[in-house]
Design a protein around this motif. Structure first.
Motif, PDB file in Angstrom:
ATOM      1  N   GLY A   1     -42.972   1.273 -33.336  1.00 61.71           N
ATOM      2  CA  GLY A   1     -42.498   0.208 -34.219  1.00 61.71           C
ATOM      3  C   GLY A   1     -42.178  -1.096 -33.531  1.00 61.71           C
ATOM      4  O   GLY A   1     -42.170  -2.150 -34.165  1.00 61.71           O
ATOM      5  N   TYR A   2     -41.909  -1.056 -32.214  1.00 63.87           N
ATOM      6  CA  TYR A   2     -41.654  -2.290 -31.479  1.00 63.87           C
ATOM      7  C   TYR A   2     -43.004  -2.902 -31.125  1.00 63.87           C
ATOM      8  O   TYR A   2     -43.438  -2.908 -29.968  1.00 63.87           O
ATOM      9  CB  TYR A   2     -40.886  -2.018 -30.189  1.00 63.87           C
ATOM     10  CG  TYR A   2     -39.486  -1.451 -30.303  1.00 63.87           C
ATOM     11  CD1 TYR A   2     -38.926  -1.066 -31.519  1.00 63.87           C
ATOM     12  CD2 TYR A   2     -38.714  -1.290 -29.144  1.00 63.87           C
ATOM     13  CE1 TYR A   2     -37.648  -0.544 -31.583  1.00 63.87           C
ATOM     14  CE2 TYR A   2     -37.431  -0.774 -29.201  1.00 63.87           C
ATOM     15  CZ  TYR A   2     -36.905  -0.394 -30.422  1.00 63.87           C
ATOM     16  OH  TYR A   2     -35.636   0.133 -30.474  1.00 63.87           O
TER      17      TYR A   2
ATOM     18  N   GLU B   1     -32.965   5.692 -30.425  1.00 60.63           N
ATOM     19  CA  GLU B   1     -34.047   5.276 -29.538  1.00 60.63           C
ATOM     20  C   GLU B   1     -33.557   5.076 -28.101  1.00 60.63           C
ATOM     21  O   GLU B   1     -34.327   5.248 -27.152  1.00 60.63           O
ATOM     22  CB  GLU B   1     -34.696   4.006 -30.083  1.00 60.63           C
ATOM     23  CG  GLU B   1     -35.470   4.282 -31.359  1.00 60.63           C
ATOM     24  CD  GLU B   1     -35.748   3.042 -32.188  1.00 60.63           C
ATOM     25  OE1 GLU B   1     -36.551   3.151 -33.114  1.00 60.63           O
ATOM     26  OE2 GLU B   1     -35.145   1.970 -31.926  1.00 60.63           O
TER      27      GLU B   1
ATOM     28  N   VAL C   1     -39.717  -0.106 -39.517  1.00 59.16           N
ATOM     29  CA  VAL C   1     -40.336  -1.429 -39.514  1.00 59.16           C
ATOM     30  C   VAL C   1     -40.366  -2.008 -40.926  1.00 59.16           C
ATOM     31  O   VAL C   1     -40.293  -1.285 -41.918  1.00 59.16           O
ATOM     32  CB  VAL C   1     -41.782  -1.392 -38.959  1.00 59.16           C
ATOM     33  CG1 VAL C   1     -41.799  -0.939 -37.507  1.00 59.16           C
ATOM     34  CG2 VAL C   1     -42.670  -0.490 -39.811  1.00 59.16           C
TER      35      VAL C   1
ATOM     36  N   LEU D   1     -38.988  -9.755 -30.016  1.00 54.16           N
ATOM     37  CA  LEU D   1     -39.570  -8.544 -29.459  1.00 54.16           C
ATOM     38  C   LEU D   1     -39.463  -8.517 -27.937  1.00 54.16           C
ATOM     39  O   LEU D   1     -39.204  -7.465 -27.329  1.00 54.16           O
ATOM     40  CB  LEU D   1     -41.047  -8.449 -29.880  1.00 54.16           C
ATOM     41  CG  LEU D   1     -41.791  -7.168 -29.501  1.00 54.16           C
ATOM     42  CD1 LEU D   1     -41.194  -5.962 -30.234  1.00 54.16           C
ATOM     43  CD2 LEU D   1     -43.280  -7.306 -29.826  1.00 54.16           C
TER      44      LEU D   1
ATOM     45  N   GLY E   1     -39.679   2.752 -31.528  1.00 54.66           N
ATOM     46  CA  GLY E   1     -39.718   2.045 -32.810  1.00 54.66           C
ATOM     47  C   GLY E   1     -39.959   2.965 -33.981  1.00 54.66           C
ATOM     48  O   GLY E   1     -41.081   3.425 -34.185  1.00 54.66           O
TER      49      GLY E   1
ATOM     50  N   ALA F   1     -33.782  -1.481 -34.252  1.00 48.88           N
ATOM     51  CA  ALA F   1     -33.474  -0.857 -32.965  1.00 48.88           C
ATOM     52  C   ALA F   1     -32.274   0.052 -33.188  1.00 48.88           C
ATOM     53  O   ALA F   1     -31.220  -0.417 -33.619  1.00 48.88           O
ATOM     54  CB  ALA F   1     -33.168  -1.911 -31.906  1.00 48.88           C
TER      55      ALA F   1
ATOM     56  N   ALA G   1     -36.272  -6.801 -26.325  1.00 44.10           N
ATOM     57  CA  ALA G   1     -35.881  -5.445 -26.736  1.00 44.10           C
ATOM     58  C   ALA G   1     -34.867  -4.851 -25.758  1.00 44.10           C
ATOM     59  O   ALA G   1     -33.993  -4.063 -26.156  1.00 44.10           O
ATOM     60  CB  ALA G   1     -37.111  -4.546 -26.835  1.00 44.10           C
TER      61      ALA G   1
ATOM     62  N   ALA H   1     -38.307  -5.053 -36.909  1.00 41.99           N
ATOM     63  CA  ALA H   1     -38.197  -3.647 -36.485  1.00 41.99           C
ATOM     64  C   ALA H   1     -36.733  -3.337 -36.235  1.00 41.99           C
ATOM     65  O   ALA H   1     -35.997  -4.172 -35.697  1.00 41.99           O
ATOM     66  CB  ALA H   1     -39.022  -3.387 -35.226  1.00 41.99           C
TER      67      ALA H   1
ATOM     68  N   THR I   1     -42.726   6.589 -33.693  1.00 44.91           N
ATOM     69  CA  THR I   1     -42.979   5.782 -32.496  1.00 44.91           C
ATOM     70  C   THR I   1     -43.829   4.571 -32.868  1.00 44.91           C
ATOM     71  O   THR I   1     -44.492   4.542 -33.911  1.00 44.91           O
ATOM     72  CB  THR I   1     -43.718   6.585 -31.405  1.00 44.91           C
ATOM     73  OG1 THR I   1     -45.010   6.974 -31.897  1.00 44.91           O
ATOM     74  CG2 THR I   1     -42.944   7.831 -31.001  1.00 44.91           C
TER      75      THR I   1
ATOM     76  N   THR J   1     -42.359   4.920 -38.929  1.00 50.32           N
ATOM     77  CA  THR J   1     -43.628   4.886 -38.214  1.00 50.32           C
ATOM     78  C   THR J   1     -44.188   6.288 -37.978  1.00 50.32           C
ATOM     79  O   THR J   1     -43.466   7.282 -37.996  1.00 50.32           O
ATOM     80  CB  THR J   1     -43.463   4.179 -36.862  1.00 50.32           C
ATOM     81  OG1 THR J   1     -42.396   4.803 -36.134  1.00 50.32           O
ATOM     82  CG2 THR J   1     -43.148   2.707 -37.058  1.00 50.32           C
TER      83      THR J   1
END
Length: 323
Positions: free
Chosen positions: A93-94, A43, A63, A300, A60, A39, A303, A37, A91, A87
């Motif tokens: 994606g994390y 965001e 991806v 992950l 997120g 970053a 983050a 994903a 939103t 996504t």
């Protein structure tokens, strides 16, 4: 599945891992088993509350992974395909699984790894759209701020391919000057240096940049406006400083400047044209005509560290999460 969720706006530490059911795709959508994903600085702006979305919010936007399920009306041949995607609603994606509209899913060409495809497909499409909106022509001088960043580095490379000369890369800090040069900038300037606007003029024979594109805003955006040539064009496509570029109508009229919102123009293009821009960026990455640099890859669970990196302005290129 694991997902990063924000239940209150604030510092990076408001992001926390939660367990939830994996999302299922509706009609026209696919589910992606996320391996990588992106970053992005955008965001961090949402998470901090400067551009709030309804809470709880799941960050997120970009991806990469494999399609594990398709909704009604989606070509079943996508199942198992290695893809990058934006996504649903930008939103979610994390996470271990994310959902995307089928029209926002792109097959990753053979020979391109996910950690190279994720940083380039959307950044490349944005950069293509920005330069097209600014009508950059061969022989024109172009100033790019944030030239060592995810989108700025692509803007530098694409401006060079369009024949712009010189391409001037503006960066925040002397440690990024070499990175901007490595992406192809003919001249590099540090906008922490009080003389950087004059350096732009010197590089353009005293005229200033024919085209300036800025994602920083605030004082840097105002200085980019000052560094533009009389009769030149300023493109504003972000406000990473937290403040939009202040504009003086009298100065704009007196100097014959054109101020453009190129990102809005790029996103207003028909979807098939936006898709073509992303596909061209992926093809250019495979061919070696467009290079990306990954600053860091965090798991992950880290983050928070990714957002701290982005907000510190230490990053060169993309920041990724490994899922």
């Amino acid at each position: 599945m694991r997902i990063v969720r924000v239940r209150e706006f604030g510092a990076p530490q408001v992001m926390r891992i939660e367990e939830t059911d994996a999302p299922r795709p509706a009609a026209g959508q696919v589910a992606v088993d996320v391996k990588v994903a992106g970053a992005t600085y955008a965001e961090t702006i949402v998470r901090s509350g400067r551009y709030p979305l309804p809470l709880p919010y799941d960050p997120g936007i970009e991806v990469g992974g494999r399609v594990t399920e398709v909704g009604p009306g989606v070509d079943p041949s996508l199942l198992g395909a290695r893809v990058v995607a934006t996504t649903l609603g930008n939103t979610g994606g994390y996470a271990e699984v994310a959902v995307a509209e089928a029209g926002n899913v792109f097959a990753v060409p053979d020979g391109l790894t996910l950690d190279r495809a994720v940083p380039v497909f959307q950044a490349g499409a944005v950069a293509v759209g920005v330069l097209a909106a600014m009508r950059v022509r061969a022989g024109e001088s172009v100033l790019v701020t944030a030239a060592a960043g995810r989108i700025g580095s692509v803007l530098v490379q694409l401006a060079k391919r369009l024949g712009a000369e010189p391409v001037i890369g503006g960066v925040g800090g002397p440690g990024k000057l070499a990175a901007a040069a490595g992406f192809g900038a003919d001249v590099t300037v540090d906008y922490g240096d009080p003389g950087w606007v004059e350096a732009v003029r010197d590089a353009t024979g005293g005229r200033g940049a024919d085209v300036a594109v800025d994602a920083i805003g605030g004082d840097v955006g105002a200085q980019a406006l000052a560094a533009a040539a009389n009769g030149g064009r300023l493109g504003i496509y972000g406000f990473a400083s937290g403040a939009w570029t202040p504009l003086d109508a009298i100065e704009i009229v007196r100097r014959g400047l054109s101020v453009v919102g190129p990102l809005g123009i790029a996103f207003a293009k028909p979807l098939d044209e936006q898709r073509a821009d992303a596909e061209r960026a992926l093809a250019a990455a495979v061919a070696g005509d467009l290079t990306t640099r990954v600053h860091a890859v965090y798991p992950l669970e880290d983050a928070v560290l990714a957002h701290l990196d982005l907000e510190s302005r230490r990053t060169v290129g993309a920041v990724l999460l490994a899922v």
